[in-house]
Design a protein around this motif. Structure first.
Motif, PDB file in Angstrom:
ATOM      1  N   SER A 162       0.831  -1.209   0.000  1.00 32.41           N
ATOM      2  CA  SER A 162       0.000   0.000   0.000  1.00 32.41           C
ATOM      3  C   SER A 162       0.863   1.255   0.000  1.00 32.41           C
ATOM      4  CB  SER A 162      -0.916   0.015   1.229  1.00 32.41           C
ATOM      5  OG  SER A 162      -0.152   0.006   2.428  1.00 32.41           O
ATOM      6  N   ALA A 163       2.135   1.126   0.364  1.00 35.88           N
ATOM      7  CA  ALA A 163       3.031   2.286   0.378  1.00 35.88           C
ATOM      8  C   ALA A 163       4.468   1.805   0.275  1.00 35.88           C
ATOM      9  CB  ALA A 163       2.840   3.113   1.642  1.00 35.88           C
ATOM     10  N   LEU A 164       5.316   2.677  -0.272  1.00 36.08           N
ATOM     11  CA  LEU A 164       6.728   2.359  -0.435  1.00 36.08           C
ATOM     12  C   LEU A 164       7.520   3.654  -0.297  1.00 36.08           C
ATOM     13  CD1 LEU A 164       8.821   0.155  -1.147  1.00 36.08           C
ATOM     14  CD2 LEU A 164       8.443   0.710  -3.562  1.00 36.08           C
ATOM     15  N   SER A 165       8.517   3.642   0.575  1.00 32.52           N
ATOM     16  CA  SER A 165       9.308   4.855   0.793  1.00 32.52           C
ATOM     17  C   SER A 165      10.779   4.507   0.875  1.00 32.52           C
ATOM     18  CB  SER A 165       8.858   5.562   2.075  1.00 32.52           C
ATOM     19  OG  SER A 165       9.118   4.760   3.215  1.00 32.52           O
ATOM     20  N   VAL A 166      11.607   5.500   0.588  1.00 33.41           N
ATOM     21  CA  VAL A 166      13.056   5.369   0.679  1.00 33.41           C
ATOM     22  C   VAL A 166      13.576   6.519   1.530  1.00 33.41           C
ATOM     23  CG1 VAL A 166      15.235   5.341  -0.598  1.00 33.41           C
ATOM     24  CG2 VAL A 166      13.219   4.228  -1.561  1.00 33.41           C
ATOM     25  N   ASN A 167      14.312   6.169   2.583  1.00 35.53           N
ATOM     26  CA  ASN A 167      14.831   7.158   3.524  1.00 35.53           C
ATOM     27  C   ASN A 167      13.724   8.054   4.079  1.00 35.53           C
ATOM     28  OD1 ASN A 167      17.579   6.352   3.326  1.00 35.53           O
ATOM     29  ND2 ASN A 167      17.761   7.452   1.370  1.00 35.53           N
ATOM     30  N   GLY A 168      12.578   7.433   4.347  1.00 33.68           N
ATOM     31  CA  GLY A 168      11.469   8.150   4.952  1.00 33.68           C
ATOM     32  C   GLY A 168      10.651   8.987   4.004  1.00 33.68           C
ATOM     33  N   LYS A 169      10.997   8.992   2.740  1.00 36.53           N
ATOM     34  CA  LYS A 169      10.261   9.794   1.760  1.00 36.53           C
ATOM     35  C   LYS A 169       9.480   8.864   0.835  1.00 36.53           C
ATOM     36  CE  LYS A 169      10.829  13.332  -1.805  1.00 36.53           C
ATOM     37  NZ  LYS A 169      11.817  14.162  -2.564  1.00 36.53           N
ATOM     38  N   ASN A 170       8.156   9.087   0.780  1.00 39.24           N
ATOM     39  CA  ASN A 170       7.303   8.250  -0.066  1.00 39.24           C
ATOM     40  C   ASN A 170       7.675   8.404  -1.534  1.00 39.24           C
ATOM     41  OD1 ASN A 170       5.783   7.207   2.051  1.00 39.24           O
ATOM     42  ND2 ASN A 170       4.285   8.863   1.957  1.00 39.24           N
ATOM     43  N   ILE A 171       7.652   7.289  -2.240  1.00 35.25           N
ATOM     44  CA  ILE A 171       7.836   7.348  -3.693  1.00 35.25           C
ATOM     45  C   ILE A 171       6.538   7.870  -4.291  1.00 35.25           C
ATOM     46  CG2 ILE A 171       8.225   5.980  -5.771  1.00 35.25           C
ATOM     47  CD1 ILE A 171       9.962   4.122  -4.144  1.00 35.25           C
ATOM     48  N   GLU A 172       6.581   9.054  -4.859  1.00 39.35           N
ATOM     49  CA  GLU A 172       5.359   9.747  -5.286  1.00 39.35           C
ATOM     50  C   GLU A 172       4.621   8.997  -6.377  1.00 39.35           C
ATOM     51  OE1 GLU A 172       6.395  13.703  -6.341  1.00 39.35           O
ATOM     52  OE2 GLU A 172       6.931  14.307  -4.293  1.00 39.35           O
ATOM     53  N   THR A 173       5.351   8.286  -7.211  1.00 42.34           N
ATOM     54  CA  THR A 173       4.699   7.590  -8.332  1.00 42.34           C
ATOM     55  C   THR A 173       4.199   6.205  -7.947  1.00 42.34           C
ATOM     56  OG1 THR A 173       6.854   6.742  -9.055  1.00 42.34           O
ATOM     57  CG2 THR A 173       6.099   8.819 -10.034  1.00 42.34           C
ATOM     58  N   PHE A 174       4.277   5.855  -6.649  1.00 43.82           N
ATOM     59  CA  PHE A 174       3.918   4.497  -6.248  1.00 43.82           C
ATOM     60  C   PHE A 174       2.447   4.192  -6.543  1.00 43.82           C
ATOM     61  CE2 PHE A 174       1.990   1.603  -3.199  1.00 43.82           C
ATOM     62  CZ  PHE A 174       2.740   0.463  -3.441  1.00 43.82           C
ATOM     63  N   ALA A 175       2.224   2.983  -7.060  1.00 47.01           N
ATOM     64  CA  ALA A 175       0.876   2.425  -7.246  1.00 47.01           C
ATOM     65  C   ALA A 175       1.000   0.929  -7.033  1.00 47.01           C
ATOM     66  CB  ALA A 175       0.332   2.739  -8.639  1.00 47.01           C
ATOM     67  N   GLU A 176       0.027   0.322  -6.366  1.00 43.78           N
ATOM     68  CA  GLU A 176       0.167  -1.089  -5.983  1.00 43.78           C
ATOM     69  C   GLU A 176       0.299  -2.013  -7.179  1.00 43.78           C
ATOM     70  OE1 GLU A 176      -4.291  -2.771  -5.235  1.00 43.78           O
ATOM     71  OE2 GLU A 176      -3.514  -1.431  -3.696  1.00 43.78           O
ATOM     72  N   GLY A 177      -0.172  -1.571  -8.340  1.00 43.64           N
ATOM     73  CA  GLY A 177      -0.064  -2.400  -9.541  1.00 43.64           C
ATOM     74  C   GLY A 177       1.166  -2.112 -10.371  1.00 43.64           C
ATOM     75  N   SER A 178       2.048  -1.223  -9.900  1.00 39.70           N
ATOM     76  CA  SER A 178       3.311  -0.953 -10.588  1.00 39.70           C
ATOM     77  C   SER A 178       4.444  -1.490  -9.721  1.00 39.70           C
ATOM     78  CB  SER A 178       3.490   0.547 -10.828  1.00 39.70           C
ATOM     79  OG  SER A 178       2.486   1.043 -11.689  1.00 39.70           O
ATOM     80  N   TYR A 179       5.435  -2.088 -10.358  1.00 43.19           N
ATOM     81  CA  TYR A 179       6.394  -2.872  -9.587  1.00 43.19           C
ATOM     82  C   TYR A 179       7.847  -2.422  -9.726  1.00 43.19           C
ATOM     83  CZ  TYR A 179       2.266  -5.801  -9.426  1.00 43.19           C
ATOM     84  OH  TYR A 179       0.988  -6.257  -9.249  1.00 43.19           O
ATOM     85  N   HIS A 180       8.129  -1.442 -10.571  1.00 41.32           N
ATOM     86  CA  HIS A 180       9.511  -1.011 -10.778  1.00 41.32           C
ATOM     87  C   HIS A 180       9.627   0.495 -10.507  1.00 41.32           C
ATOM     88  CE1 HIS A 180       9.446  -4.835 -12.948  1.00 41.32           C
ATOM     89  NE2 HIS A 180      10.766  -4.857 -12.852  1.00 41.32           N
ATOM     90  N   TYR A 181      10.594   0.845  -9.657  1.00 42.33           N
ATOM     91  CA  TYR A 181      10.801   2.244  -9.301  1.00 42.33           C
ATOM     92  C   TYR A 181      12.302   2.534  -9.283  1.00 42.33           C
ATOM     93  CZ  TYR A 181       5.963   1.772  -7.864  1.00 42.33           C
ATOM     94  OH  TYR A 181       4.615   1.523  -7.857  1.00 42.33           O
ATOM     95  N   THR A 182      12.645   3.728  -9.739  1.00 43.03           N
ATOM     96  CA  THR A 182      14.038   4.153  -9.741  1.00 43.03           C
ATOM     97  C   THR A 182      14.179   5.402  -8.883  1.00 43.03           C
ATOM     98  OG1 THR A 182      14.451   3.244 -11.946  1.00 43.03           O
ATOM     99  CG2 THR A 182      15.962   4.935 -11.161  1.00 43.03           C
ATOM    100  N   VAL A 183      15.127   5.353  -7.965  1.00 45.81           N
ATOM    101  CA  VAL A 183      15.452   6.520  -7.146  1.00 45.81           C
ATOM    102  C   VAL A 183      16.934   6.808  -7.321  1.00 45.81           C
ATOM    103  CG1 VAL A 183      13.637   6.034  -5.464  1.00 45.81           C
ATOM    104  CG2 VAL A 183      15.919   5.096  -5.110  1.00 45.81           C
ATOM    105  N   VAL A 184      17.318   8.048  -7.102  1.00 48.66           N
ATOM    106  CA  VAL A 184      18.723   8.437  -7.228  1.00 48.66           C
ATOM    107  C   VAL A 184      19.343   8.465  -5.838  1.00 48.66           C
ATOM    108  CG1 VAL A 184      20.324  10.233  -7.959  1.00 48.66           C
ATOM    109  CG2 VAL A 184      18.278   9.758  -9.321  1.00 48.66           C
ATOM    110  N   GLY A 185      20.420   7.727  -5.681  1.00 43.46           N
ATOM    111  CA  GLY A 185      21.090   7.683  -4.392  1.00 43.46           C
ATOM    112  C   GLY A 185      21.660   6.308  -4.121  1.00 43.46           C
ATOM    113  N   ASP A 186      22.257   6.158  -2.964  1.00 48.02           N
ATOM    114  CA  ASP A 186      22.882   4.893  -2.587  1.00 48.02           C
ATOM    115  C   ASP A 186      22.027   4.169  -1.557  1.00 48.02           C
ATOM    116  OD1 ASP A 186      25.124   5.250  -4.231  1.00 48.02           O
ATOM    117  OD2 ASP A 186      26.046   6.560  -2.738  1.00 48.02           O
ATOM    118  N   TYR A 187      22.065   2.856  -1.626  1.00 48.32           N
ATOM    119  CA  TYR A 187      21.299   2.024  -0.705  1.00 48.32           C
ATOM    120  C   TYR A 187      22.013   1.923   0.635  1.00 48.32           C
ATOM    121  CZ  TYR A 187      19.167  -2.127   1.366  1.00 48.32           C
ATOM    122  OH  TYR A 187      18.535  -2.994   2.227  1.00 48.32           O
ATOM    123  N   ALA A 188      21.215   1.916   1.708  1.00 39.41           N
ATOM    124  CA  ALA A 188      21.724   1.648   3.053  1.00 39.41           C
ATOM    125  C   ALA A 188      20.730   0.737   3.751  1.00 39.41           C
ATOM    126  CB  ALA A 188      21.904   2.950   3.831  1.00 39.41           C
TER     127      ALA A 188
END
Length: 828
Positions: free
Chosen positions: A366-392
Motif C-alpha cells: 500500500s506504500a513504499l518509501s526510501v529514507n522516509g520519503k514516499n515514492i510519489e509515483t507508487f501504485a500497488e499495480g506498478s512494480y519497478h521504481y528508480t530513485v537516485v542515491g545509494d542504498y543503506a
C-alpha cells in the motif's frame, strides 16, 4: 429404472454414478429376437431362440446332435416382470435329443456366447469371447440378485468382470485338441489353466469373480463386488461382464462335460458399475483432521491459517481425483472428489469443505518509501521504481496492504536493485527499487524509430552521465517510452570515458534488461545494445541501437539547440507523426531534419526537411547556428538576413555556392598588401568558403533556386593567403587574437565573439608586428569603406574622379571618391 432397495448414505457419498457405462442397467429394454451364437462344430452362426436384454447377449440354446435339432424352447435367458419392473431370469435347462443331452448353463454377457457340442461329452467346449470398448476404471460392480436353488442341490452362481488392453489370441473347439483360433476368449484373459497356448499383446488390467450359492432369505439382495486392479496406472481399452446362474468356469459351455443342476435360477436387476468419489483420509500439518469420516462433508478448522503445503488427503476410488480450491477471501477450502467417470456423468463427485481462519491476504503493497520519503509515483499495480542515491540497510520501508501479508526485502549490490517480496497466501508480488547513481543531466530531443515502422516518438528527454570512475561512466536513460507507452529505464554501465581536445567519445556494446514493468511482458530481457555518443561543450549527442525480437530500434538524442536531426538511416515513415512534434522544444530555427527517401506526408513547402537528398525549402535564420552532416539539394532558399546596400561591405559564409547576380559583388581574399587585405571578385561562389559582399539587392540570396547544400562536417571554412586567414563560422562562438570586421576594417581584438554565417581574420603566418587593423580593398569596387591608409601609402599619388592629382594624404581630404593605385576609395 426401479430402485426399491436404496444404497446407504455412505454409498451415496462414495458414488454409484456411472451406471450409464453399462447399457440397459435395469433391463427395461428387450430385443425382439436374440442374436447369433458361434457354432464351433461347423463354423457357422445360428439364430438363438427367445429374446434377451438390449445391449446384452444371453446363452439361449439352439443346438444339434448328429444333425438333428435338439429341443429349441429351452430358454435359459428370459424376460420377467413383476412389481419391481422388468428383470432377467437366468435358468439352467437340460437339452437333449435321442436321450443324449446335458444341462445348458444360463448366463448373460457383453461378449459373444459360443459352444462346441459333440456326442462325446469330454470333447465339448464353450464360453464367451470378446467384449466391448471401454476406457474407464470402475471400483466395483453392483446389482440386485435373487438365487433359487433346486431342492436338495447347490450350485454357485458367478459375477465376473474383466478389463484389459491389447489382444489375447488362443484356440478353442474340441476339448482334447482345440483347432479354432479366436481373440479375447474369457479363460485366456482370466488366465485359467484350460486356456491353452496364448499369444498376442494382451494385458489384464483388472478383474472380479464373485461366487455365491444363495441370497439373503432366498430373496432379492444387493451385492457389491470390488474390482481388483493388477495395474492401477494403465487405462483399459476393453471390458466384459458375465452374470452366470451356473458354476461358470467348470461348466462354461452350452452342453457341459459334467452334469449340471437343471433348474437352478439366478434373477438379476439393476446391474451397474460403481465409481467411488470420496475421501479416505484428510490431514493438516501432519495430523488427522478430528472426527474425519468419508461421509461427513463439512469441517471447522477456523483456528488455523491455511497453508496448501500442510493439507493432504487420499481418495477412495481407483481413478478418482481430488481437486482443491481455496478462497482466500473466506478462508474456505473446497475439495471436490471426481469419480473416474466424471466425463460421462457430471454427478459422479462429492464435495467436502474445510473452514480455515479468515485472513486478510492481498499480496500487494500500500506504500513504499526510501529514507522516509514516499515514492510519489507508487501504485500497488506498478512494480519497478528508480530513485537516485545509494542504498543503506533499512532505507527501504514497504507497507503491505493486507494485515496478514508478509514482506521480505533483499538488496543486490551488483545491480543496485532492492527486491521487496510481498506474500499473502497464494498471492505474491515482487516490487523492485533501483538505486541509480547521481548524474550530470543532458536535456535533448529524443527520437525513437523502429526499422520498417513509423517514427514511434520524438519527445524532449533527459539523459544522465555519472561522474567518471577509473575512466568509466554509466549512461542512464530514465522513463524510456515507445509510442507514448512507458517501458522502463535503460542503464548502460562501465562505458569507457576519455576526453581529448575537449571532446569525449562514448562507445559501449552491452546486453541489458530494461528496468520496468513491461520488461517481461514485452521480452525486453537480454537485449543487445550499442551506445555511441559525443560530449562536447557541455552538450550530449547520442545514439542507442537496440535489437528486440530481431527488429532494430534506433534511439537518437540531440541537444535542443542542435543544428540537425538525422533520421535518414532509420527507414521510418513520417505518416502519423507531425513534424511539429519533432521540432517541439528545439531552440535552433535552423535545425534540419533528414528523412529516408520516399517518406510521404511531408508538406511540399516544409522548411529544412530533407527527404532522401532533396529539400523543398532551405530556410536560414540569421544568428542561429548551422551544421549538417550530409549534402542535399534545396529547391528554394530563404535567408532572413537583410543585407545593407549603398556600397556597404559585409561578410558571409554559406553552405552552398551560387552564381553571383548582377548588382552584387562577392570577393574572396586574394592577397595581402601591407596592412591592407585585397579581395578579388568572383563570378561563382563555393559552399563553406568565406567571402565579402557588396550589393544593391538586400534579398539577392532569397532569389536563388536549386542550390547544392554541402555538409559542414569536416568542411574547411578558411581561405589563407600570405599568412593571413579569412575564416567563416557557422556557430556563435568566442574567439581570441583575431580581427573582426567593424566600421570598414578588420580590427584586432584580444577577445570577442563571432555570429553564425559571419567571418573573421586571423594572422596565421609571419607578419612581423601584427597591425591593429587591416584595411579592406575589393578590387575594382567603390565601397563604403573608410580606408584610412598608413603613412607609407598616404604619400602615393591620389587622384580625383576627373583625373586631377590632389595633394595631402587621405585623412586630410574632403569627403568624396578618389583613385589610389588604380582603386576607387571613398572618404567619408
Amino acid at each position: 429404472m426401479k430402485k426399491q432397495l436404496l444404497t446407504l448414505a455412505l454409498l451415496a457419498v462414495a458414488g454409484t454414478a456411472g451406471a450409464q457405462q453399462l447399457p440397459n442397467v435395469g433391463f427395461e429394454g428387450w430385443k425382439t429376437a436374440c442374436g447369433n451364437t458361434f457354432q464351433a462344430s461347423d463354423k457357422s452362426e445360428k439364430q438363438r431362440p427367445g429374446v434377451e436384454p438390449e445391449g446384452w447377449n444371453g446363452s439361449n440354446v439352439k443346438q444339434s446332435v448328429f444333425g438333428q435339432t435338439a429341443t429349441e424352447d429351452k430358454l435359459v435367458t428370459q424376460q420377467k416382470s413383476d412389481g419391481r419392473g422388468k428383470y432377467v431370469k437366468l435358468a439352467n435347462r437340460y437339452v437333449e435329443k435321442w436321450g443324449i443331452g446335458a444341462t445348458a448353463p444360463a448366463y448373460l454377457t457383453f461378449g459373444t456366447p459360443w459352444s462346441y457340442p459333440t456326442s462325446d461329452k469330454n470333447s465339448q467346449d464353450g464360453g464367451t469371447f470378446g467384449g466391448v470398448e471401454f476406457k474407464y476404471r470402475p471400483d466395483a460392480i453392483k446389482g440386485m440378485y435373487k438365487r433359487t436353488n433346486v431342492s436338495g442341490k447347490t450350485e454357485n452362481a458367478h459375477i465376473i468382470v474383466y478389463l484389459w488392453t491389447g489382444t489375447f489370441t488362443s484356440k478353442i473347439g474340441k476339448g482334447g485338441s482345440p483347432s479354432i483360433s479366436k481373440e479375447n476368449v474369457d479363460r485366456a484373459i482370466m488366465g485359467k489353466s484350460n486356456a491353452g497356448t496364448i499369444t498376442g499383446d494382451g494385458k489384464l488390467v483388472a478383474s472380479a469373480d464373485h461366487e455365491f450359492a444363495t441370497t439373503k432369505n432366498n430373496d432379492w439382495e444387493e451385492i457389491i463386488v470390488p474390482i481388483v486392479y493388477n495395474d492401477k496406472t494403465t487405462i483399459p481399452t476393453k471390458m466384459n461382464v458375465v452374470i452366470s446362474s451356473a458354476d461358470y468356469w467348470t461348466r462354461s459351455n452350452i452342453i457341459p462335460t459334467t452334469t449340471g443342476v437343471d433348474g437352478s435360477v439366478l434373477e438379476a436387476d439393476d446391474i451397474e458399475f460403481v465409481y467411488y468419489h470420496a475421501l479416505n483420509s484428510a490431514t493438516y500439518d501432519g495430523q488427522a483432521i478430528p472426527n474425519f469420516d468419508e461421509g461427513t462433508l463439512n469441517y471447522d478448522l477456523s483456528s488455523q491459517v491455511y497453508d496448501e503445503k500442510k493439507f493432504d488427503c487420499t481418495v477412495k476410488g481407483i481413478g478418482a481425483e481430488a481437486v482443491k480450491s481455496y478462497d482466500e477471501s473466506t478462508g474456505l477450502l473446497t475439495v471436490t472428489v471426481n469419480g473416474n467417470n466424471i466425463s460421462a456423468d457430471a454427478t459422479s463427485k462429492t464435495v467436502y469443505t474445510f473452514q480455515f481462519k479468515k485472513v486478510n491476504y492481498t499480496g500487494v503493497l500500500s506504500a513504499l518509501s526510501v529514507n522516509g520519503k514516499n515514492i510519489e509515483t507508487f501504485a500497488e499495480g506498478s512494480y519497478h521504481y528508480t530513485v537516485v542515491g545509494d542504498y543503506a540497510d533499512g532505507c527501504v520501508t514497504a507497507t503491505a496492504k493486507g494485515a496478514d501479508d508478509v514482506v521480505a526485502t533483499n538488496y543486490d549490490a551488483a545491480t543496485r536493485i532492492c527486491s521487496i517480496n510481498v506474500t499473502g497466501g497464494s498471492k505474491a508480488n515482487t516490487y523492485f527499487v533501483k538505486f541509480a547513481k547521481a548524474t550530470t543531466d543532458y536535456k535533448g530531443k529524443m527520437s525513437i524509430a523502429m526499422v520498417g515502422q513509423q517514427l514511434l516518438s520524438a519527445a524532449t528527454s533527459t539523459v544522465g552521465i555519472t561522474t567518471p570512475v577509473d575512466n568509466k561512466v554509466d549512461f542512464q536513460l530514465l522513463g524510456f517510452a515507445l509510442g507514448g507507452e512507458p517501458i522502463g529505464d535503460i542503464f548502460v554501465t562501465d562505458v569507457p570515458y576519455a576526453e581529448e581536445n575537449g571532446v569525449v567519445n562514448l562507445y559501449k556494446e552491452q546486453t541489458i534488461t530494461i528496468f520496468g514493468d513491461q520488461s517481461e511482458n514485452m521480452g525486453l530481457i537480454d537485449l543487445p545494445v550499442v551506445l555511441t555518443g559525443t560530449l562536447k561543450d557541455g552538450k550530449l549527442t547520442a545514439n542507442i541501437g537496440i535489437t528486440w525480437n530481431g527488429m532494430k530500434i534506433t534511439v537518437d538524442l540531440v541537444p535542443l539547440d542542435a543544428t540537425s536531426l538525422d533520421l535518414s538511416s532509420n527507414a521510418v515513415g513520417l505518416e502519423g507523426t507531425p513534424l511539429a512534434g519533432m521540432k517541439a522544444d528545439m531552440t535552433n530555427k535552423n535545425m534540419t531534419i533528414f528523412l529516408p527517401e520516399g517518406t510521404e506526408g511531408v508538406d511540399a513547402m516544409e522548411k529544412n526537411v530533407v527527404v532522401g537528398t532533396t529539400a523543398s525549402n532551405l530556410s536560414l535564420a540569421d544568428g542561429n547556428d548551422w551544421g549538417v552532416t550530409k549534402d542535399f539539394t534545396a529547391a528554394a532558399v530563404s535567408y532572413d538576413r537583410v543585407f545593407k546596400t549603398d556600397n556597404y561591405v559585409q561578410s558571409f559564409v554559406l553552405p552552398f555556392g551560387f552564381t553571383v547576380p548582377a548588382g552584387t559583388t562577392v570577393a574572396e581574399l586574394s592577397s595581402v598588401n601591407g596592412d591592407n587585405l585585397v579581395f578579388k571578385p568572383v563570378a561563382e561562389t563555393v559552399a563553406n568558403k568565406p567571402y565579402l559582399v557588396v550589393t544593391n539587392d538586400k534579398d539577392f540570396i532569397n532569389k536563388l533556386t536549386n542550390v547544392q547544400v554541402k555538409a559542414t562536417t569536416g568542411a574547411d571554412l578558411t581561405t589563407t593567403v600570405d599568412g593571413v586567414s579569412h575564416i567563416g563560422s557557422y556557430t556563435a562562438q568566442n574567439v581570441t587574437d583575431v580581427y573582426g570586421y567593424a566600421n570598414g576594417k578588420f580590427v584586432k581584438a584580444n577577445t570577442g565573439s563571432v555570429k553564425p554565417f559571419r567571418t573573421y581574420v586571423k594572422v596565421t603566418g609571419a607578419q612581423g608586428a601584427a597591425p591593429m587593423a587591416f584595411g579592406v580593398n575589393i578590387e575594382g569596387t567603390v565601397t563604403g569603406i573608410n580606408n584610412a591608409t598608413t603613412a607609407a601609402t598616404a604619400k602615393e599619388a591620389i587622384y580625383n574622379l576627373q583625373g586631377v592629382r590632389v595633394s595631402g594624404d587621405l585623412k586630410h581630404l574632403t569627403k568624396g571618391v578618389y583613385i589610389v593605385n588604380g582603386q576607387k576609395v571613398v572618404v567619408k
